[in-house]
Design a protein around this motif. Structure first.
Motif, PDB file in Angstrom:
ATOM      1  N   VAL A   1      19.617  33.463 -33.013  1.00 34.11           N
ATOM      2  CA  VAL A   1      18.676  33.550 -31.900  1.00 34.11           C
ATOM      3  C   VAL A   1      19.425  33.073 -30.660  1.00 34.11           C
ATOM      4  CG1 VAL A   1      16.470  32.773 -30.957  1.00 34.11           C
ATOM      5  CG2 VAL A   1      16.732  33.082 -33.434  1.00 34.11           C
ATOM      6  N   ILE A   2      19.616  33.962 -29.717  1.00 33.41           N
ATOM      7  CA  ILE A   2      20.331  33.622 -28.490  1.00 33.41           C
ATOM      8  C   ILE A   2      19.317  33.212 -27.431  1.00 33.41           C
ATOM      9  CG2 ILE A   2      21.846  34.452 -26.646  1.00 33.41           C
ATOM     10  CD1 ILE A   2      23.051  36.407 -28.644  1.00 33.41           C
ATOM     11  N   ILE A   3      19.476  32.000 -26.923  1.00 30.02           N
ATOM     12  CA  ILE A   3      18.578  31.473 -25.906  1.00 30.02           C
ATOM     13  C   ILE A   3      19.346  31.323 -24.595  1.00 30.02           C
ATOM     14  CG2 ILE A   3      17.154  29.494 -25.218  1.00 30.02           C
ATOM     15  CD1 ILE A   3      16.436  29.042 -28.066  1.00 30.02           C
ATOM     16  N   ASP A   4      18.738  31.775 -23.519  1.00 29.32           N
ATOM     17  CA  ASP A   4      19.353  31.644 -22.192  1.00 29.32           C
ATOM     18  C   ASP A   4      18.252  31.407 -21.173  1.00 29.32           C
ATOM     19  OD1 ASP A   4      21.445  31.634 -20.306  1.00 29.32           O
ATOM     20  OD2 ASP A   4      21.083  33.741 -19.821  1.00 29.32           O
ATOM     21  N   HIS A   5      18.441  30.409 -20.332  1.00 29.96           N
ATOM     22  CA  HIS A   5      17.439  30.048 -19.331  1.00 29.96           C
ATOM     23  C   HIS A   5      16.060  29.841 -19.954  1.00 29.96           C
ATOM     24  CE1 HIS A   5      20.576  31.947 -16.758  1.00 29.96           C
ATOM     25  NE2 HIS A   5      20.228  30.970 -15.928  1.00 29.96           N
ATOM     26  N   GLY A   6      16.039  29.229 -21.140  1.00 26.89           N
ATOM     27  CA  GLY A   6      14.779  28.887 -21.775  1.00 26.89           C
ATOM     28  C   GLY A   6      14.065  30.014 -22.478  1.00 26.89           C
TER      29      GLY A   6
ATOM     30  N   GLU B   1      31.296  37.346 -30.138  1.00 31.14           N
ATOM     31  CA  GLU B   1      31.493  36.737 -28.824  1.00 31.14           C
ATOM     32  C   GLU B   1      31.265  37.743 -27.707  1.00 31.14           C
ATOM     33  OE1 GLU B   1      34.913  34.367 -26.222  1.00 31.14           O
ATOM     34  OE2 GLU B   1      35.119  34.577 -28.393  1.00 31.14           O
ATOM     35  N   GLU B   2      31.785  38.968 -27.879  1.00 31.90           N
ATOM     36  CA  GLU B   2      31.582  39.995 -26.860  1.00 31.90           C
ATOM     37  C   GLU B   2      30.108  40.372 -26.754  1.00 31.90           C
ATOM     38  OE1 GLU B   2      34.120  43.272 -27.720  1.00 31.90           O
ATOM     39  OE2 GLU B   2      35.963  42.149 -27.319  1.00 31.90           O
ATOM     40  N   ALA B   3      29.426  40.456 -27.894  1.00 37.42           N
ATOM     41  CA  ALA B   3      27.995  40.752 -27.862  1.00 37.42           C
ATOM     42  C   ALA B   3      27.234  39.657 -27.144  1.00 37.42           C
ATOM     43  CB  ALA B   3      27.469  40.922 -29.286  1.00 37.42           C
ATOM     44  N   PHE B   4      27.612  38.407 -27.393  1.00 34.91           N
ATOM     45  CA  PHE B   4      26.963  37.267 -26.739  1.00 34.91           C
ATOM     46  C   PHE B   4      27.127  37.348 -25.225  1.00 34.91           C
ATOM     47  CE2 PHE B   4      27.555  32.846 -25.142  1.00 34.91           C
ATOM     48  CZ  PHE B   4      26.267  32.396 -25.305  1.00 34.91           C
ATOM     49  N   VAL B   5      28.334  37.618 -24.784  1.00 33.94           N
ATOM     50  CA  VAL B   5      28.588  37.742 -23.343  1.00 33.94           C
ATOM     51  C   VAL B   5      27.761  38.879 -22.757  1.00 33.94           C
ATOM     52  CG1 VAL B   5      30.332  38.306 -21.601  1.00 33.94           C
ATOM     53  CG2 VAL B   5      30.889  36.724 -23.465  1.00 33.94           C
ATOM     54  N   ASN B   6      27.643  39.969 -23.505  1.00 36.44           N
ATOM     55  CA  ASN B   6      26.844  41.097 -23.025  1.00 36.44           C
ATOM     56  C   ASN B   6      25.368  40.738 -22.930  1.00 36.44           C
ATOM     57  OD1 ASN B   6      29.141  42.685 -22.891  1.00 36.44           O
ATOM     58  ND2 ASN B   6      28.824  43.623 -24.897  1.00 36.44           N
ATOM     59  N   VAL B   7      24.879  39.970 -23.892  1.00 38.91           N
ATOM     60  CA  VAL B   7      23.474  39.507 -23.835  1.00 38.91           C
ATOM     61  C   VAL B   7      23.239  38.709 -22.579  1.00 38.91           C
ATOM     62  CG1 VAL B   7      21.762  38.015 -24.903  1.00 38.91           C
ATOM     63  CG2 VAL B   7      23.134  39.521 -26.339  1.00 38.91           C
ATOM     64  N   LEU B   8      24.129  37.767 -22.289  1.00 34.32           N
ATOM     65  CA  LEU B   8      23.961  36.939 -21.094  1.00 34.32           C
ATOM     66  C   LEU B   8      24.044  37.782 -19.837  1.00 34.32           C
ATOM     67  CD1 LEU B   8      25.963  33.687 -21.948  1.00 34.32           C
ATOM     68  CD2 LEU B   8      23.599  34.280 -22.473  1.00 34.32           C
ATOM     69  N   GLY B   9      24.886  38.813 -19.859  1.00 39.55           N
ATOM     70  CA  GLY B   9      24.982  39.705 -18.705  1.00 39.55           C
ATOM     71  C   GLY B   9      23.692  40.460 -18.454  1.00 39.55           C
TER      72      GLY B   9
ATOM     73  N   GLN C   1      25.589  42.955 -32.383  1.00 41.26           N
ATOM     74  CA  GLN C   1      26.712  43.753 -31.893  1.00 41.26           C
ATOM     75  C   GLN C   1      26.308  45.209 -31.701  1.00 41.26           C
ATOM     76  OE1 GLN C   1      29.749  41.294 -34.638  1.00 41.26           O
ATOM     77  NE2 GLN C   1      30.665  43.128 -33.755  1.00 41.26           N
ATOM     78  N   ALA C   2      25.490  45.728 -32.620  1.00 38.87           N
ATOM     79  CA  ALA C   2      25.057  47.117 -32.490  1.00 38.87           C
ATOM     80  C   ALA C   2      24.148  47.302 -31.281  1.00 38.87           C
ATOM     81  CB  ALA C   2      24.338  47.553 -33.762  1.00 38.87           C
ATOM     82  N   ARG C   3      23.293  46.316 -31.027  1.00 39.95           N
ATOM     83  CA  ARG C   3      22.324  46.441 -29.938  1.00 39.95           C
ATOM     84  C   ARG C   3      22.952  46.226 -28.571  1.00 39.95           C
ATOM     85  NH1 ARG C   3      16.998  42.543 -29.029  1.00 39.95           N
ATOM     86  NH2 ARG C   3      16.351  43.444 -27.020  1.00 39.95           N
ATOM     87  N   PHE C   4      23.821  45.209 -28.475  1.00 33.83           N
ATOM     88  CA  PHE C   4      24.345  44.838 -27.159  1.00 33.83           C
ATOM     89  C   PHE C   4      25.795  45.257 -26.945  1.00 33.83           C
ATOM     90  CE2 PHE C   4      20.847  41.876 -27.940  1.00 33.83           C
ATOM     91  CZ  PHE C   4      20.126  42.008 -26.770  1.00 33.83           C
ATOM     92  N   GLY C   5      26.422  45.789 -27.993  1.00 38.84           N
ATOM     93  CA  GLY C   5      27.799  46.235 -27.856  1.00 38.84           C
ATOM     94  C   GLY C   5      28.783  45.099 -28.014  1.00 38.84           C
ATOM     95  N   GLY C   6      30.030  45.475 -28.283  1.00 40.89           N
ATOM     96  CA  GLY C   6      31.076  44.476 -28.434  1.00 40.89           C
ATOM     97  C   GLY C   6      31.710  44.535 -29.805  1.00 40.89           C
ATOM     98  N   ALA C   7      33.017  44.411 -29.838  1.00 38.92           N
ATOM     99  CA  ALA C   7      33.744  44.457 -31.105  1.00 38.92           C
ATOM    100  C   ALA C   7      33.599  43.170 -31.891  1.00 38.92           C
ATOM    101  CB  ALA C   7      35.224  44.743 -30.837  1.00 38.92           C
TER     102      ALA C   7
END
Length: 243
Positions: free
Chosen positions: A203-208, A229-237, A220-226
């Motif tokens: 569960v990725i939480i950002d800004h509450g 970590e790349e998927a996480f960065v994409n989620v935050l983006g 990774q499938a939903r947000f992309g990234g190999a």
């Protein structure tokens, strides 16, 4: 099982948590992942009844943490972030005290202490006063306290913070053993490698808020990234774009 629905918590003008919902299942390791200040620890503190939510609800095995906090506490073992131990007590005495608070007594408690000391590799310092313990030793004692009453649900707030490589490896193996034995394990971290190595669900939480949830492969499938970590960065983006 731990179930969270629509949790919100405000500290003055700061919305630390807003509309957080997720479920952590038995026999699974669920990780709360997010940058510092995202709301992970606040969410966990509500779950283990150190804080009261402003809105929403949280349940431990169906027990509402706000309506029956004592009942919820009986169902969880907690390793808070930066948990202190009593320095003038030995490691064994620290753990025994918490066992007694949970109603354990006599030979049954002593057998449980012996089992935890062996399982966590605490034999060399079990009967030493805790003053002067290393961070790894303190964490082992705090974890033994959390497990002394054999809770079905375990909540860990950044459990490997300050641990060396060997202590981290040992703790990760214990977390896997808890999963294998059917426990619900919920832990927070901002260390990507830790989450990738352990978690069945994330569960990725950002800004509450919950910015994304699922298995590592699903994220990774939903947000992309190999990589995760790349998927996480994409989620935050994505979240930054919605802000």
């Amino acid at each position: 099982m731990i179930h969270v629905e629509g949790l919100a918590k405000r500290f003055g003008a700061v919305e630390a948590v807003r509309d957080v919902s997720f479920t952590a299942q038995d026999g699974r390791i669920t990780g709360l992942l997010g940058p510092n200040g995202a709301g992970k620890s606040t969410t966990l503190r509500i779950l283990y009844t150190a804080l009261v939510a402003d809105a929403g609800r949280a349940e431990i095995d169906g027990v509402d943490v706000a309506r029956d906090s004592l009942g919820a506490r009986r169902r969880i073992g907690v390793l808070p972030h930066g948990a202190g131990i009593y320095p003038q007590l030995t490691a064994r005495e620290n753990v025994r005290y918490f066992g007694e608070l949970h109603g354990l007594r006599g030979p049954a408690l002593e057998r449980r202490l012996d089992a935890l000391i062996e399982q966590l590799g605490m034999g060399e310092f079990a009967d030493r006063r805790a003053k002067g313990f290393s961070q790894g030793q303190k964490t082992k004692v705090a974890l033994a306290r959390a497990l002394v009453h054999s809770p079905p649900n375990v909540i860990l707030d950044e459990p490997t913070n300050g641990l060396d490589v060997m202590a981290t490896r040992a703790l990760r193996e214990l977390i896997r053993e808890l999963r294998t034995s059917g426990h619900c394990v919920l832990f927070s971290s901002h260390v990507m490698q830790e989450v990738a190595a352990l978690c069945d669900e994330i569960v990725i939480i950002d800004h509450g808020r919950v910015a994304g949830a699922g298995t590592p492969a699903e994220l990774q499938a939903r947000f992309g990234g190999a990589t995760l970590e790349e998927a996480f960065v994409n989620v935050l983006g994505v979240q930054e774009g919605l802000a």
